[in-house]
Design an enzyme around this catalytic site. Structure first.
Site, PDB file in Angstrom:
ATOM      1  CD  GLU A   1      29.597 -50.229  39.596  1.00 29.41           C
ATOM      2  OE1 GLU A   1      30.623 -49.527  39.616  1.00 29.41           O
ATOM      3  OE2 GLU A   1      28.542 -49.886  39.025  1.00 29.41           O
TER       4      GLU A   1
ATOM      5  CD  GLU B   1      24.582 -48.572  40.911  1.00 33.05           C
ATOM      6  OE1 GLU B   1      25.154 -47.754  40.161  1.00 33.05           O
ATOM      7  OE2 GLU B   1      25.085 -49.012  41.958  1.00 33.05           O
TER       8      GLU B   1
HETATM    9  C1  BGP Z   1      28.029 -46.672  40.019  1.00 28.71           C
HETATM   10  C2  BGP Z   1      28.124 -46.703  41.534  1.00 28.71           C
HETATM   11  C3  BGP Z   1      27.232 -45.699  42.205  1.00 28.71           C
HETATM   12  C4  BGP Z   1      27.023 -44.402  41.484  1.00 28.71           C
HETATM   13  C5  BGP Z   1      26.891 -44.574  39.973  1.00 28.71           C
HETATM   14  C6  BGP Z   1      26.896 -43.300  39.170  1.00 28.71           C
HETATM   15  O1  BGP Z   1      29.210 -47.178  39.481  1.00 28.71           O
HETATM   16  O2  BGP Z   1      27.808 -47.971  42.016  1.00 28.71           O
HETATM   17  O3  BGP Z   1      27.715 -45.547  43.505  1.00 28.71           O
HETATM   18  O4  BGP Z   1      27.891 -43.463  41.907  1.00 28.71           O
HETATM   19  O5  BGP Z   1      27.900 -45.410  39.464  1.00 28.71           O
HETATM   20  O6  BGP Z   1      28.194 -42.877  38.882  1.00 28.71           O
HETATM   21  P1  BGP Z   1      28.782 -41.495  39.354  1.00 28.71           P
HETATM   22  O7  BGP Z   1      28.246 -41.248  40.706  1.00 28.71           O
HETATM   23  O8  BGP Z   1      30.249 -41.671  39.360  1.00 28.71           O
HETATM   24  O9  BGP Z   1      28.340 -40.491  38.353  1.00 28.71           O
END
Ligand code: BGP
Length: 470
Positions: A168, A372
């Site tokens: 990302e 993800e």
């Molecule tokens: C994505 C990232 C992850 C993870 C996920 C969930 O954007 O790659 O590292 O953190 O989001 O989001 P958050 O942890 O901010 O709730």
């Protein structure tokens, strides 16, 4: 969509994503010869920014064997890690042998269970010495990143199936420069654009190093493809969604895939006097590679619904206070939308299908996978059943719905060949710290040894993977 049993293609990649800063013990004490990262430095100086003032309490550095066994018990055939740049090359010059040993042990442990290893070289973190030289605003950081990449290829090349430059990269720009959520917590639009160009360059240089290394494995990029959905078919809403796509997706995808920064975005920024004067686009375009990535990872949580601005944006003299979401488009809240209220994200599984179909149509159906997808929920203990297990039926429903749409896209010819959840064991979430939990496995931080306990979704996913169907 029809509700029936759906089988996934043979060899479908099942697993989970993780990252070094969210799982390894980065703690205030830097174990294993690691140098300070931007996150440790920021927490040290400003702990109030973090939910309940908590920093990463992960213990993967010491308990990787146990955690990889958990992944194997869930039937995973692949697992994504990130390497900590500050651990592998703490001062930017000397390789840390303890880090080499640690990562080799981790990857070899996966091999024991036939788990394919995917490695991301940068997941939102870099060493403080990089920040001190100007971070991603400085072109030299791209060259340093290429050097660090080549060290990783040399040390771990034989153990890794898929390499990824960045997780990302848009998240880095938004977090660090536009929306004030990642260190150095700036609001400076043009700095963000400089960083965008240097991150694109860093990706290209890293890919070049990969090809030079002679490794026959694959190299790709992971993007958070939210897909901008316009409120209506009106010309202004559709235009707003196209601009949002440029900022969210095409700035990296088109540059990495077609080897050229998108003209539409460049023209738009020049027209509004938002282009950094130090950046010569022709020079950068010469350095981007015409050679394509081998695969694309798609992180998808929520659609980006947009509408045209319902006010005239004001551009300050220095253009620093500009953001895409205040000066080019506005977010649109669809009436009746389903929400993950804890994270503030809309749940709309069909968008995952639309993304895959757009990749098929606009990017030659490049080899891709869902890198993800997941659901973070606050206070999950309230769902604990009598047997002590968290009954996360909402997570099962979330995954099942997304998997149905992925299967639909595959049946219509999408090249999608895997599904990785964020994430298999609860972990630390940046400034949200431990507020929202994502895992199939509960990480109980109230116990002295951070007990891992299965949630209901663990047995569900284990079975889905075993059967290769839902
Ligand atoms: C994505 C990232 C992850 C993870 C996920 C969930 O954007 O790659 O590292 O953190 O989001 O989001 P958050 O942890 O901010 O709730």
């Amino acid at each position: 969509m029809e509700n029936k049993n759906i089988t996934f293609p043979k060899g479908f990649l099942w697993g989970s994503a993780t990252s070094a800063p969210q799982t390894e013990n980065m703690g205030p004490i830097n174990i294993g010869g690691k140098s300070e990262t931007i996150w440790e430095n920021s927490f040290k100086n400003d702990p109030d920014r973090y939910f309940e003032q908590r920093f990463c309490e992960g213990d993967f550095y010491n308990r990787y064997k146990e955690d990889i066994k958990i992944a194997a018990d869930l039937n995973f055939n692949s697992l994504r890690f990130s390497i900590s740049w500050a651990r592998l090359v703490p001062d930017g010059i000397n390789v840390n042998l303890e880090a080499v040993e640690f990562y080799k042990n981790v990857f070899n442990e996966c091999k024991k269970y036939n788990i394919k290893v995917f490695v991301v070289l940068n997941h939102f973190d870099h060493p403080m010495w990089v920040m001190e030289q100007g971070g991603w605003e400085n072109k030299k950081t791209a060259q340093d990143f290429a050097k660090y990449s080549s060290i990783a290829f040399e040390k771990f090349g034989d153990l890794v199936e898929r390499w990824v430059s960045f997780n990302e990269p848009v998240g880095i720009i938004e977090g660090q420069y536009w929306y004030d959520v990642h260190p150095p917590f700036e609001n400076n639009f043009k700095k963000g654009i400089s960083a965008m160009l240097n991150l694109n360059l860093a990706h290209a240089l890293s890919l070049q190093e990969f090809r030079k290394s002679g490794l026959s494995t694959e190299f790709g990029l992971i993007l958070n493809i939210t897909l901008a959905v316009p409120r209506s078919k009106s010309e202004s809403d559709v235009k707003a969604s196209k601009i949002a796509d440029l900022f969210q997706w095409k700035c990296f995808m088109d540059t990495a895939y077609w080897g050229k920064f998108p003209n539409e975005l460049y023209d738009l920024l020049v027209e509004r006097d938002l282009w950094p004067s130090s950046i010569n686009i022709a020079d950068y375009n010469k350095e981007f590679l015409k050679e394509k990535i081998d695969f694309l990872g798609v992180n998808y949580y929520s659609p980006l619904r947009v509408k045209s601005l319902d006010y005239e944006p004001v551009f300050d003299e220095s253009r620093s206070q500009v953001t895409p979401e205040t000066h080019f488009y506005q977010k649109y809240e669809m009436p009746g939308r389903r929400m993950n209220i804890y994270r503030g994200w809309e749940i709309y599984p069909k968008t995952i299908y639309s993304i895959l179909m757009r990749i098929k149509e606009e990017y030659e159906n490049i080899n891709c996978f869902i890198s993800e997808n997941g659901m973070g929920v606050q206070n999950e203990e309230r769902f604990r059943g009598e047997n002590g297990m968290i009954q996360d039926k909402y997570r099962i429903e979330f995954m099942a719905e997304h998997l149905m749409w992925i299967a639909q896209a595959i049946s219509e010819g999408s090249s999608c060949n895997g599904y990785h959840m964020w994430t298999y064991i609860d972990n630390w979430s940046w400034i949200n710290a431990y507020k929202n939990r994502y895992g199939f496995i509960e990480l109980d931080l109230t116990t002295p040894d951070n007990v891992r306990r299965e949630k209901l979704s663990a047995s569900w996913i284990r079975n889905v993977i075993k059967e290769n169907k839902i």
